[in-house]
Design a protein around this motif. Structure first.
Motif, mmCIF file in Angstrom:
data_model
loop_
_atom_site.group_PDB
_atom_site.id
_atom_site.type_symbol
_atom_site.label_atom_id
_atom_site.label_comp_id
_atom_site.label_asym_id
_atom_site.label_seq_id
_atom_site.Cartn_x
_atom_site.Cartn_y
_atom_site.Cartn_z
ATOM 1 N N THR A 20 0.730 -1.002 0.156
ATOM 2 C CA THR A 20 -0.109 -0.173 -0.229
ATOM 3 C C THR A 20 1.413 0.634 -0.191
ATOM 4 O O THR A 20 2.190 1.365 0.287
ATOM 5 N N LEU A 39 -1.155 -0.460 -3.942
ATOM 6 C CA LEU A 39 -2.601 -0.027 -3.229
ATOM 7 C C LEU A 39 -2.721 0.592 -2.947
ATOM 8 O O LEU A 39 -2.311 1.604 -1.800
ATOM 9 N N GLY A 41 -4.949 1.718 -0.968
ATOM 10 C CA GLY A 41 -5.745 1.465 0.007
ATOM 11 C C GLY A 41 -6.748 1.832 0.529
ATOM 12 O O GLY A 41 -6.215 3.456 1.283
ATOM 13 N N ASP A 42 -8.099 2.185 1.325
ATOM 14 C CA ASP A 42 -8.715 2.725 2.133
ATOM 15 C C ASP A 42 -8.572 2.393 3.709
ATOM 16 O O ASP A 42 -8.541 2.893 4.592
ATOM 17 N N SER A 43 -7.006 1.987 3.886
ATOM 18 C CA SER A 43 -6.042 1.981 5.212
ATOM 19 C C SER A 43 -6.108 3.101 5.599
ATOM 20 O O SER A 43 -5.438 3.189 6.293
ATOM 21 N N ASP A 81 -8.613 1.836 -3.725
ATOM 22 C CA ASP A 81 -9.153 0.918 -3.295
ATOM 23 C C ASP A 81 -10.893 2.090 -3.518
ATOM 24 O O ASP A 81 -11.157 3.258 -3.193
ATOM 25 N N LYS A 110 -10.730 -1.619 -6.421
ATOM 26 C CA LYS A 110 -10.665 -2.822 -5.808
ATOM 27 C C LYS A 110 -11.861 -2.833 -4.879
ATOM 28 O O LYS A 110 -12.274 -1.812 -4.311
ATOM 29 N N HIS A 135 -11.954 -8.614 -3.073
ATOM 30 C CA HIS A 135 -11.418 -9.037 -1.317
ATOM 31 C C HIS A 135 -12.600 -9.181 -1.148
ATOM 32 O O HIS A 135 -13.554 -9.208 -0.652
ATOM 33 N N VAL A 178 -7.832 -9.902 -3.147
ATOM 34 C CA VAL A 178 -7.036 -10.195 -2.269
ATOM 35 C C VAL A 178 -7.615 -11.313 -1.529
ATOM 36 O O VAL A 178 -8.922 -10.783 -1.399
ATOM 37 N N GLU A 180 -8.050 -12.373 2.323
ATOM 38 C CA GLU A 180 -7.922 -11.650 3.657
ATOM 39 C C GLU A 180 -7.757 -11.795 4.840
ATOM 40 O O GLU A 180 -9.103 -12.496 4.873
ATOM 41 N N ILE A 201 -3.077 -11.471 1.914
ATOM 42 C CA ILE A 201 -3.011 -10.518 3.845
ATOM 43 C C ILE A 201 -2.900 -11.561 4.579
ATOM 44 O O ILE A 201 -4.757 -11.982 4.678
ATOM 45 N N VAL A 211 0.106 -9.178 -0.015
ATOM 46 C CA VAL A 211 0.398 -7.301 0.151
ATOM 47 C C VAL A 211 0.618 -7.033 1.409
ATOM 48 O O VAL A 211 -0.040 -8.075 2.507
ATOM 49 N N VAL A 213 0.399 -3.275 4.336
ATOM 50 C CA VAL A 213 0.185 -1.908 4.317
ATOM 51 C C VAL A 213 1.540 -1.262 4.738
ATOM 52 O O VAL A 213 2.531 -1.793 5.896
HETATM 53 O O1 KIV Z 1 -6.981 -1.165 2.220
HETATM 54 C C1 KIV Z 1 -6.473 -1.890 2.170
HETATM 55 O O2 KIV Z 1 -4.852 -0.862 2.635
HETATM 56 C C2 KIV Z 1 -6.502 -3.712 2.095
HETATM 57 C C3 KIV Z 1 -4.935 -4.237 2.170
HETATM 58 C C4 KIV Z 1 -5.021 -4.262 3.545
HETATM 59 C C5 KIV Z 1 -5.159 -5.377 1.046
HETATM 60 O O3 KIV Z 1 -7.633 -3.024 1.380
#
Ligand code: KIV
Length: 262
Positions: A20, A39, A41-43, A81, A110, A135, A178, A180, A201, A211, A213
């Motif tokens: 990410t 990615l 990511g929405d993380s 995401d 994603k 995912h 993905v 998880e 992950i 993957v 973070v």
């Molecule tokens: O948002 C994110 O970082 C994710 C990954 C952990 C796969 O979805």
């Protein structure tokens, strides 16, 4: 890496590395690395903005961070995401959201989940020319429904459901998936039964790729320590050391010296 390399890599049994990334300077570093794909990511809502969950990620957040990352990359395939519920109100609204992410620089989106509506939406997007990665397993946008960040697919019924979801997403046209936080044996079963690659992950080593973070793998945060994270750098300690060295030198008037002065 281009979209067709995902399937090629799976067919040639070459693993795919994904990380990410959320900002321009980090993306410039990734650009010089051997990482295959990135990615946004929405993380980002948790890792960068300090929220408790990814439920608070917004389109505006994803667009801003996607634009910044896209400016720093050159070779790596860039995925963004689609945030919580941004593919649920109507198809035209979903298409508009996806268009904004692609115009921000993403090459694919994603989408979490695999219910019938989501699969139909994915199929529509793929037919419209949008590469989509699915995912499943622990889908953090459903955290309140799942009751926490827990391993998924532990019993036979859940495992069968996840396998079925994986097939539905492949049939809907996802170019990869993905997975998880599922037991590694289940990840193996899913990976072997799909022609598209799986990116894991917390899903063991049998998946076609991995993957992690950014902040977890570089040790930039130390509060959240799930078993599946490996720290490749003690980033927080290194940064703290540098910050304290700077503070001390300022206090002791050891910085700036003649070297840094006009
Ligand atoms: O948002 C994110 O970082 C994710 C990954 C952990 C796969 O979805």
């Amino acid at each position: 890496m281009k979209i067709h390399d995902f399937k090629r890599k799976k067919d040639e049994q070459q693993k795919i590395s994904m990380i990410t990334c959320y900002d321009y300077p980090s993306a410039c570093i990734v650009a010089e690395s051997n990482i295959d794909c990135v990615l946004v990511g929405d993380s980002v809502a948790m890792a960068v903005h300090g929220h408790e969950t990814t439920v608070t990620a917004t389109m505006e957040m994803m667009i801003l961070h996607t634009q910044a990352v896209a400016r720093g990359l050159n070779q790596q395939f860039l995925i963004s995401d689609l945030p919580f519920l941004c593919h649920k109100s109507s198809l035209s609204h979903t298409v508009e959201n996806v268009k904004r992410l692609l115009q921000a620089g993403a090459q694919a989106v994603k989408i979490e989940g695999a219910d019938a509506d989501t699969c139909q939406t994915i199929s529509h997007l793929v037919n419209a020319g949008v590469p989509v990665i699915g995912h499943i397993g622990l889908t953090p946008q459903s955290i309140h429904q799942l009751g926490g960040f827990k391993i998924q697919g532990k019993n036979q019924e859940q495992a069968e459901q996840l396998l079925q979801q994986a097939h539905q997403l492949e049939a809907a046209g996802c170019f990869a998936l993905v997975i998880e936080c599922v037991p590694q044996q289940l990840a193996l079963t899913i990976t072997e039964s799909l022609s598209i690659p799986t990116i894991g992950i917390g899903a063991g080593f049998h998946t076609d790729g991995q993957v992690l973070v950014w902040h977890d793998m570089l040790g930039l945060q130390t509060e959240f320590n799930p078993k599946f994270v490996k720290r490749y750098l003690q980033g927080k300690e290194l940064l703290l050391g540098a910050l304290n060295a700077y503070a001390q030198q300022v206090q002791q008037v050891n910085f700036p010296t003649a070297e840094h002065s006009f």
